[in-house]
Scaffold this motif. Structure first.
Motif, mmCIF file in Angstrom:
data_model
loop_
_atom_site.group_PDB
_atom_site.id
_atom_site.type_symbol
_atom_site.label_atom_id
_atom_site.label_comp_id
_atom_site.label_asym_id
_atom_site.label_seq_id
_atom_site.Cartn_x
_atom_site.Cartn_y
_atom_site.Cartn_z
ATOM 1 N N ASN A 69 2.526 -18.197 9.111
ATOM 2 C CA ASN A 69 1.994 -17.175 10.019
ATOM 3 C C ASN A 69 2.946 -16.883 11.176
ATOM 4 O OD1 ASN A 69 -0.299 -16.565 8.601
ATOM 5 N ND2 ASN A 69 -1.586 -18.034 9.682
ATOM 6 N N SER A 72 5.851 -14.793 9.753
ATOM 7 C CA SER A 72 5.493 -13.417 9.418
ATOM 8 C C SER A 72 5.002 -12.655 10.660
ATOM 9 C CB SER A 72 4.417 -13.412 8.343
ATOM 10 O OG SER A 72 3.274 -14.089 8.811
ATOM 11 N N LEU A 74 2.554 -13.175 12.668
ATOM 12 C CA LEU A 74 1.122 -13.114 12.963
ATOM 13 C C LEU A 74 0.720 -14.068 14.079
ATOM 14 C CD1 LEU A 74 -0.440 -12.755 9.423
ATOM 15 C CD2 LEU A 74 -0.580 -11.105 11.283
ATOM 16 N N MET A 102 3.586 -10.089 2.031
ATOM 17 C CA MET A 102 2.752 -11.228 2.422
ATOM 18 C C MET A 102 1.570 -11.335 1.470
ATOM 19 S SD MET A 102 2.807 -13.177 5.226
ATOM 20 C CE MET A 102 1.726 -14.482 5.759
ATOM 21 N N PHE A 104 -1.730 -13.655 1.404
ATOM 22 C CA PHE A 104 -2.407 -14.642 2.237
ATOM 23 C C PHE A 104 -3.199 -15.625 1.402
ATOM 24 C CE2 PHE A 104 -2.037 -10.729 4.699
ATOM 25 C CZ PHE A 104 -1.376 -11.199 5.808
ATOM 26 N N GLU A 106 -6.386 -16.701 1.930
ATOM 27 C CA GLU A 106 -7.687 -16.123 1.596
ATOM 28 C C GLU A 106 -7.472 -14.646 1.299
ATOM 29 O OE1 GLU A 106 -8.356 -17.402 5.249
ATOM 30 O OE2 GLU A 106 -8.513 -19.436 4.456
ATOM 31 N N PRO A 107 -8.301 -14.092 0.419
ATOM 32 C CA PRO A 107 -8.109 -12.681 0.080
ATOM 33 C C PRO A 107 -8.110 -11.807 1.331
ATOM 34 C CG PRO A 107 -10.033 -13.616 -1.050
ATOM 35 C CD PRO A 107 -9.397 -14.713 -0.293
ATOM 36 N N ALA A 108 -7.199 -10.854 1.371
ATOM 37 C CA ALA A 108 -7.117 -9.937 2.509
ATOM 38 C C ALA A 108 -7.198 -8.520 1.990
ATOM 39 C CB ALA A 108 -5.827 -10.177 3.285
ATOM 40 N N LEU A 109 -8.182 -8.291 1.112
ATOM 41 C CA LEU A 109 -8.366 -6.961 0.543
ATOM 42 C C LEU A 109 -9.603 -6.341 1.161
ATOM 43 C CD1 LEU A 109 -7.881 -8.133 -3.120
ATOM 44 C CD2 LEU A 109 -6.326 -6.567 -1.948
ATOM 45 N N ASP A 110 -9.664 -5.005 1.157
ATOM 46 C CA ASP A 110 -10.894 -4.348 1.578
ATOM 47 C C ASP A 110 -11.779 -4.190 0.350
ATOM 48 O OD1 ASP A 110 -12.944 -2.720 2.431
ATOM 49 O OD2 ASP A 110 -11.668 -1.619 3.827
ATOM 50 N N ARG A 169 0.415 -5.870 -4.312
ATOM 51 C CA ARG A 169 0.430 -5.120 -3.061
ATOM 52 C C ARG A 169 1.590 -5.556 -2.174
ATOM 53 N NH1 ARG A 169 -4.542 -5.695 0.985
ATOM 54 N NH2 ARG A 169 -3.662 -7.768 1.184
#
Lengths: 352, 254
Positions: A69, A72, A74, A102, A104, A106-110, A169
């Protein structure tokens, strides 16, 4: 759209950074991060070469994700210095961001958007024009084999599908470096295998440098060119998986023999390829390279002196053994004690 | 500094999410409509001290309820950053090579649009209930006020979001920030009826000027001149957006 910075800061030209700017995609020097009252990353230094798959291996809570993190952009750094793709992570954040992909932990999708909309969103955030965007998204869906699910809402995807979509992605904007934070966490064995092959392919065919974190020993062993074992925020040891395992002295062949194998042992002592011989409660532990090829030979020798072998086992050293060797604990034990610590920390926070 | 494409895609995402969640649209409309219906019919024809000559309670109430709906939905839009954090998507936004200001503007643009949509729905229903607006220019003025109210409270929501670890504190904010802001604004009764020191709080509540501005625009009667309300809201919205951006940039979202 990348360019090199020609002047390296003084602190980086120090001798202990062994690779120069043209060779390195990541340079980390004395990096630390503190969260109120506790040190998550403690003064670590390492470099990642271009085209390399580099692994941060360690138990949960060791500081792997915090490191990722920070690199990157963050998380802010507490102290130290790091460059990613030639740019300082504190001073030149946008250029760092532009060059990295990147994925992540945990999923970071909408979930309320379709797969295609998620990719569209990403491509537009990275300023990719409409024509290129359409072409690349089609390409990515083919690559991660989700073309038939492209227009389905992500909330209906399985865990493995989400993971594949996220890796895809991370590639749309053609990053030079891909961050993978526990890429196969919680996936079934088959999907894990699939993703491993996929990561290898990306690295080989597209030459993308990859830094990944994992607490799966076999994942680090299979994928990484080099591994840094990290524990309590510190890098314990760093090298290629093979060299790390070699530190332990090779394969261990354990023989169960009859009462008096003295003659047998004296013969074994003459052999050059046997590195050590240890005798304990009826067993003989021999270390050597390529143990599986040497077992028949051991039988022949035993027979020549009429020593009876009643059982034999071969143990190839794993990164787990390396971890145990350097930290005195297995990764599971370490996680258990780390879990206790975190729980206490949580209790303290909640009691506030 | 501000990347229009980024603002657009963030706005578009907000629109898609909003209109896909039918229950959210209906859910957010529920409370203002119940307030409007029950207060409106309940107090209809009752003498309410402080009401201007010739203004019925419904006329008085409609701009107040629209202001209330703006307050709720805008605060929610600001705080919803925390939902994005909870579901991990915020990291995807934050790791992109775009200015943080563009991210905030995008979220505000999306929030204003969804709030505006709700306000216009409530206004339409009020018109069906017999509420009369004076003309197209009054409608345009109302939209201006709606946008300013929304920007102010999305900014405030962002400030709260940056100070909170998770969404569990939301009910606290609901009860101790949003409801007081609503009641102090004089949305459902003339705030002149409040005791002296409480009235002092009304004067520092931006929604007071928002609701008053809406009344001025929609029914032509207000406590303060329109331009006065307008100026204060421009100041409050700019200040809140800047503060919200500042806090958003400062906090860490992983």
């Amino acid at each position: 759209m990348f360019y090199f910075r020609c002047v390296i800061g003084n602190q980086l030209s120090a001798a202990n950074i062994e690779c120069d700017l043209l060779m390195c995609i990541i340079k980390v020097k004395n990096l630390s991060r503190h969260f109120d009252g506790f040190v998550a990353v403690d003064n670590i230094s390492f470099t990642v070469k271009k085209g390399e798959i580099f692994g941060l291996l360690g138990p949960n809570g060791a500081g792997k994700t915090t490191t990722i993190n920070m690199l990157s952009t963050l998380l802010k750094i507490t102290s130290g210095h790091a460059e990613v793709a030639g740019f300082d992570i504190s001073k030149n954040k946008d250029n760092v961001r532009r060059n990295i992909g990147m994925v992540f932990q945990e999923p970071a999708l909408d979930n309320k958007l379709t797969g295609r909309e998620n990719l569209d969103f990403h491509a537009m955030m990275y300023g990719i024009d409409t024509v290129t965007r359409k072409a690349r998204i089609r390409e990515i869906f083919d690559l991660v084999e989700l073309t038939d699910k492209a227009d389905v809402l992500v909330e209906n995807y399985s865990g493995g599908m989400k993971r594949r979509l996220e890796i895809g992605r991370g590639l749309i904007h053609r990053p030079r470096l891909l961050f993978l934070d526990e890429p196969t966490l919680g996936l079934d064995a088959q999907t894990r295998r699939h993703i491993w092959e996929y990561i290898k392919k990306l690295n080989k065919e597209n030459g993308i440098s990859i830094i990944l974190t994992t607490h799966y020993m076999e994942e680090a062993d299979y994928l990484c060119d080099r591994v840094a074992i990290i524990d309590h925020g510190k890098i314990v040891v760093m090298d290629s998986p093979k060299k790390l395992k070699d530190i332990l002295g090779g394969d261990v062949v354990s023989l169960e023999t009859d009462e008096n194998p003295e003659k047998f042992i004296s013969l074994l002592k003459e052999l050059e390829w046997i590195k050590t011989i240890k005798k304990h409660d009826g067993f003989l532990d021999l270390t050597m390279d390529n143990g599986e090829k040497k077992i028949p030979e051991l039988f022949n020798i035993a027979q020549s002196v009429r020593t009876k072998i009643s059982s034999i086992s071969l143990h190839k050293p794993s990164l787990e053994d390396v971890f145990l060797h350097f930290t005195g604990k297995t990764i599971l034990e370490q996680e258990a004690s780390q879990g206790e610590k975190n729980k206490k920390l949580m209790m303290r926070r909640m009691g506030r | 500094m501000i990347n229009i494409k980024v603002v657009y895609i963030l706005w578009l995402r907000e629109m898609k999410r909003f209109f896909r969640a039918k229950s959210r649209v209906i859910g957010t409309l529920g409370m203002p409509l119940f307030f409007l219906a029950f207060l409106g019919f309940g107090f209809r024809g009752m003498p309410i001290p402080g009401l201007a000559e010739g203004v019925g309670y419904i006329e008085f109430l409609v701009p107040g309820i629209i202001g209330m709906s703006m307050l709720f939905s805008s605060m929610f839009a600001g705080i919803s950053v925390l939902w994005d954090r909870e579901f991990g998507f915020l990291k995807e936004i934050m790791v992109a090579p775009v200015s943080r200001v563009s991210i905030v503007i995008g979220r505000i643009a999306g929030g204003i649009m969804t709030s505006l949509f709700q306000a216009i729905l409530i206004l339409s229903i009020s018109i069906l209930m017999g509420f009369k607006i004076t003309g197209i220019s009054s409608l345009l003025w109302a939209v201006v006020f709606l946008i300013l109210i929304s920007a102010t409270f999305i900014g405030l929501g962002l400030i709260f979001a940056s100070r909170m670890r998770d969404i569990h504190g939301f009910s606290l904010i609901m009860n101790f920030i949003i409801f007081p802001l609503f009641f102090l604004s004089g949305a459902v009764f003339p705030f002149d009826n409040l005791p002296g020191w409480v009235r002092g709080l009304s004067y520092i509540d931006p929604l007071t000027y928002g609701v008053d501005g809406l009344r001025g625009a929609l029914i032509g009667i207000s406590s303060f001149p329109l331009i006065y309300n307008f100026t204060i809201l421009v100041i409050s919205s700019v200040a809140m957006v800047l503060l919200g951006t500042y806090f958003f940039e400062k906090s860490e979202y992983v």
